[in-house]
Design a protein around this motif. Structure first.
Motif, PDB file in Angstrom:
ATOM      1  N   ARG B  50       0.841  -1.211   0.000  1.00 34.10           N
ATOM      2  CA  ARG B  50       0.000   0.000   0.000  1.00 34.10           C
ATOM      3  C   ARG B  50       0.871   1.255   0.000  1.00 34.10           C
ATOM      4  O   ARG B  50       0.561   2.234  -0.666  1.00 34.10           O
ATOM      5  CB  ARG B  50      -0.917   0.023   1.229  1.00 34.10           C
ATOM      6  N   GLY B  51       1.975   1.178   0.779  1.00 35.63           N
ATOM      7  CA  GLY B  51       2.881   2.327   0.867  1.00 35.63           C
ATOM      8  C   GLY B  51       3.458   2.695  -0.488  1.00 35.63           C
ATOM      9  O   GLY B  51       3.726   3.863  -0.765  1.00 35.63           O
ATOM     10  N   LEU B  52       3.655   1.704  -1.328  1.00 39.27           N
ATOM     11  CA  LEU B  52       4.183   1.973  -2.673  1.00 39.27           C
ATOM     12  C   LEU B  52       3.109   2.559  -3.588  1.00 39.27           C
ATOM     13  O   LEU B  52       3.402   2.973  -4.705  1.00 39.27           O
ATOM     14  CB  LEU B  52       4.723   0.676  -3.299  1.00 39.27           C
ATOM     15  N   GLY B  53       1.879   2.524  -3.107  1.00 39.87           N
ATOM     16  CA  GLY B  53       0.788   3.088  -3.905  1.00 39.87           C
ATOM     17  C   GLY B  53       0.281   2.136  -4.974  1.00 39.87           C
ATOM     18  O   GLY B  53      -0.277   2.584  -5.977  1.00 39.87           O
ATOM     19  N   VAL B  54       0.485   0.825  -4.760  1.00 32.44           N
ATOM     20  CA  VAL B  54       0.031  -0.143  -5.761  1.00 32.44           C
ATOM     21  C   VAL B  54      -0.955  -1.125  -5.127  1.00 32.44           C
ATOM     22  O   VAL B  54      -1.071  -1.207  -3.904  1.00 32.44           O
ATOM     23  CB  VAL B  54       1.221  -0.924  -6.399  1.00 32.44           C
ATOM     24  N   PRO B  65      -6.475  11.226  -8.193  1.00 32.92           N
ATOM     25  CA  PRO B  65      -5.344  12.013  -7.704  1.00 32.92           C
ATOM     26  C   PRO B  65      -5.134  11.809  -6.201  1.00 32.92           C
ATOM     27  O   PRO B  65      -6.087  11.795  -5.439  1.00 32.92           O
ATOM     28  CB  PRO B  65      -5.759  13.467  -7.989  1.00 32.92           C
ATOM     29  N   ALA B  66      -3.865  11.634  -5.832  1.00 25.90           N
ATOM     30  CA  ALA B  66      -3.461  11.476  -4.423  1.00 25.90           C
ATOM     31  C   ALA B  66      -4.151  10.288  -3.754  1.00 25.90           C
ATOM     32  O   ALA B  66      -4.319  10.277  -2.534  1.00 25.90           O
ATOM     33  CB  ALA B  66      -3.720  12.757  -3.637  1.00 25.90           C
ATOM     34  N   GLU B  67      -4.521   9.305  -4.541  1.00 24.02           N
ATOM     35  CA  GLU B  67      -5.257   8.164  -3.980  1.00 24.02           C
ATOM     36  C   GLU B  67      -4.463   7.437  -2.892  1.00 24.02           C
ATOM     37  O   GLU B  67      -4.992   7.110  -1.838  1.00 24.02           O
ATOM     38  CB  GLU B  67      -5.591   7.187  -5.110  1.00 24.02           C
ATOM     39  N   ALA B  68      -3.161   7.210  -3.159  1.00 24.30           N
ATOM     40  CA  ALA B  68      -2.362   6.455  -2.187  1.00 24.30           C
ATOM     41  C   ALA B  68      -2.170   7.257  -0.903  1.00 24.30           C
ATOM     42  O   ALA B  68      -2.210   6.706   0.199  1.00 24.30           O
ATOM     43  CB  ALA B  68      -0.998   6.099  -2.792  1.00 24.30           C
ATOM     44  N   ILE B  69      -1.979   8.555  -1.039  1.00 23.24           N
ATOM     45  CA  ILE B  69      -1.788   9.383   0.164  1.00 23.24           C
ATOM     46  C   ILE B  69      -3.026   9.269   1.052  1.00 23.24           C
ATOM     47  O   ILE B  69      -2.925   8.987   2.251  1.00 23.24           O
ATOM     48  CB  ILE B  69      -1.564  10.864  -0.210  1.00 23.24           C
ATOM     49  N   LEU B  70      -4.179   9.470   0.445  1.00 19.84           N
ATOM     50  CA  LEU B  70      -5.409   9.479   1.235  1.00 19.84           C
ATOM     51  C   LEU B  70      -5.709   8.087   1.801  1.00 19.84           C
ATOM     52  O   LEU B  70      -6.196   7.962   2.915  1.00 19.84           O
ATOM     53  CB  LEU B  70      -6.574   9.995   0.379  1.00 19.84           C
ATOM     54  N   ALA B  71      -5.353   7.047   1.036  1.00 22.18           N
ATOM     55  CA  ALA B  71      -5.616   5.691   1.514  1.00 22.18           C
ATOM     56  C   ALA B  71      -4.687   5.309   2.662  1.00 22.18           C
ATOM     57  O   ALA B  71      -5.050   4.514   3.525  1.00 22.18           O
ATOM     58  CB  ALA B  71      -5.452   4.700   0.370  1.00 22.18           C
ATOM     59  N   ASN B  72      -3.493   5.887   2.669  1.00 23.68           N
ATOM     60  CA  ASN B  72      -2.503   5.485   3.664  1.00 23.68           C
ATOM     61  C   ASN B  72      -2.532   6.312   4.943  1.00 23.68           C
ATOM     62  O   ASN B  72      -1.845   5.985   5.904  1.00 23.68           O
ATOM     63  CB  ASN B  72      -1.094   5.585   3.067  1.00 23.68           C
ATOM     64  N   LEU B  73      -3.298   7.397   4.946  1.00 28.39           N
ATOM     65  CA  LEU B  73      -3.324   8.233   6.149  1.00 28.39           C
ATOM     66  C   LEU B  73      -3.874   7.457   7.333  1.00 28.39           C
ATOM     67  O   LEU B  73      -4.875   6.746   7.216  1.00 28.39           O
ATOM     68  CB  LEU B  73      -4.195   9.462   5.915  1.00 28.39           C
TER      69      LEU B  73
END
Lengths: 290, 134
Positions: B50-54, B65-73
């Motif tokens: 998840r941290g890698l955004g995949v 946009p910014a999907e991984a950031i918001l998912a990882n918060l």
């Protein structure tokens, strides 16, 4: 039995392809940017963000199209310096940057966390340096790639204090046109900056030079400047190691406030920032970009 | 990571992902003989992905946009509460350097208690409750 390398394909995980698509997104976005310039220092508190923001303003005052990315995820300063608390929404082209003074387009993780300057960023899951590092890198890359920067002449990246992780930082940003280091005039600061320069050079990044910040303090009454750490040590040392000295900026309290704030910044201080900016641009021009 | 079916000398392909409270079961099937294995990934491994955004197996739709950031918060890293005008004004009285910390602490308490709007009355309550923790 065949080895990993001998077996082609990713077995349907799609991870390699997704990472490739991320790189493509970043490349597409940065193709419209003249020069990505990274402001860095191994030391905290030397004024990286302040110097970077004033250089950005100096460029923007001259009608350059300027963006700023706050890559200091845990110590964001750009919202306070440039925009105040704000949030960013997604538009048709990606994340909408927040517009700062002189039209500077700013992106910070603070704009995404939903409460302006109050966010203390934490990733979900168990704390672990490796996992946090991966999430940090992904976040910086995602902000770079997903922000609707449009056409820019300069994209200035404000970074957290790093030394050993310089390679990670450069990898996150892609291929910056150059790195500007910021130091204080104290030996404690510039000795570490010198070490860090070497680490940055090993990454293949081009060092544009060093800005010496808070060189002196000016008397409020007569304007006479008192040097805080002796004269000329940083410039001379850099000359001996072959690194360009981009100039020195004296301390001025107005420089640390919001750029659109009420504390006036003396014209002489602004001129020095313009000189530093001119040298940075000249160094970029020497290699044909932007 | 790849799985090779030794009987068929074939690369096994991902057949499914079953998430389970941060961990996940990944099923791989041999295209030759149909044999299956399951890889049980621990929460740290899935966190890294998840941290890698995949997403293992690929995303079901184009990334936002910014999907991984918001998912990882982490919970509490972004606010679910709104502040009334009076509460905002009161927060302004806290020195600027301490304001983010105060805001975050109050929002966290509001989240824990399911309070959607932060008012001066809730700030009074928060002050009492937080002082008990010292």
């Amino acid at each position: 039995m065949r080895t990993y390398r001998e077996v082609a394909g990713d077995a349907g995980s799609d991870i390699t392809a997704q990472l490739g698509r991320m790189r493509d997104r970043l490349d597409d976005r940065l193709a419209r940017v003249g020069a990505v310039v990274v402001f860095a220092s191994p030391k905290g508190g030397v004024g990286k963000s302040t110097v970077a923001a004033h250089v950005a303003a100096s460029l923007a005052r001259r009608e350059a199209r300027v963006g700023m990315l706050d890559a200091d995820l845990y110590g964001s300063s750009l919202p306070a310096l440039l925009t105040g608390p704000a949030s960013s929404g997604a538009g048709a082209q990606g994340l909408e940057p927040v517009i700062g003074p002189h039209g500077i387009k700013v992106m910070s993780v603070d704009y995404l966390t939903g409460h302006g300057d109050a966010a203390c960023l934490r990733w979900s899951g168990a704390p672990s340096p490796a996992l946090t590092g991966a999430a940090d890198a992904s976040a910086v890359r995602e902000m770079l790639a997903d922000t609707a920067w449009g056409d820019l002449d300069f994209l200035i990246v404000d970074t957290p204090p790093v030394t050993g992780k310089a390679g990670d930082l450069i990898a996150m940003v892609g291929r910056p046109a150059g790195v500007v280091m910021v130091t204080l005039p104290s030996a404690l600061s510039y000795q570490v900056v010198l070490k860090s320069l070497q680490v940055f050079r090993e990454t293949g990044a081009r060092i544009l030079g060093v800005v010496e910040n808070m060189t002196a303090v000016a008397c409020r009454d007569c304007g006479a400047e008192t040097s805080l750490h002796g004269q000329g040590c940083v410039e001379e040392t850099l000359a001996l190691v072959g690194v360009p000295y981009l100039g020195g900026l004296p301390f001025h309290e107005g420089a640390f406030g919001p750029l659109s704030g009420e504390t006036p910044i003396p014209a002489a201080w602004r001129e020095r920032v313009d000189q530093v900016t001119n040298r940075i641009v000249a160094r970029l021009d020497m290699r044909g970009t932007p | 990571m790849k799985f090779l079916c030794l009987s068929c000398d074939a690369l096994m392909t991902l057949a499914g992902v079953e998430p389970d409270e941060g961990s996940a079961g990944l099923t791989f099937t041999c295209p030759g003989c149909g044999a299956s294995v399951a890889m049980l990934a621990n929460p740290g491994e899935m966190q890294l992905v998840r941290g890698l955004g995949v997403t293992v197996g690929g995303p079901s739709q184009a990334p936002r946009p910014a999907e991984a950031i918001l998912a990882n918060l982490a919970p509490g890293s972004h606010s679910c509460s709104t502040w009334s005008g009076e509460a905002e004004k009161r927060l302004e009285r806290v020195p600027s350097f301490a304001r983010p910390m105060a805001r975050e602490a109050i929002e966290r308490l509001a989240q824990e208690q399911g309070v959607s709007e932060i008012t001066p009355a809730f700030m009074d309550e928060a002050r009492v409750q937080m002082s008990r923790g010292w």
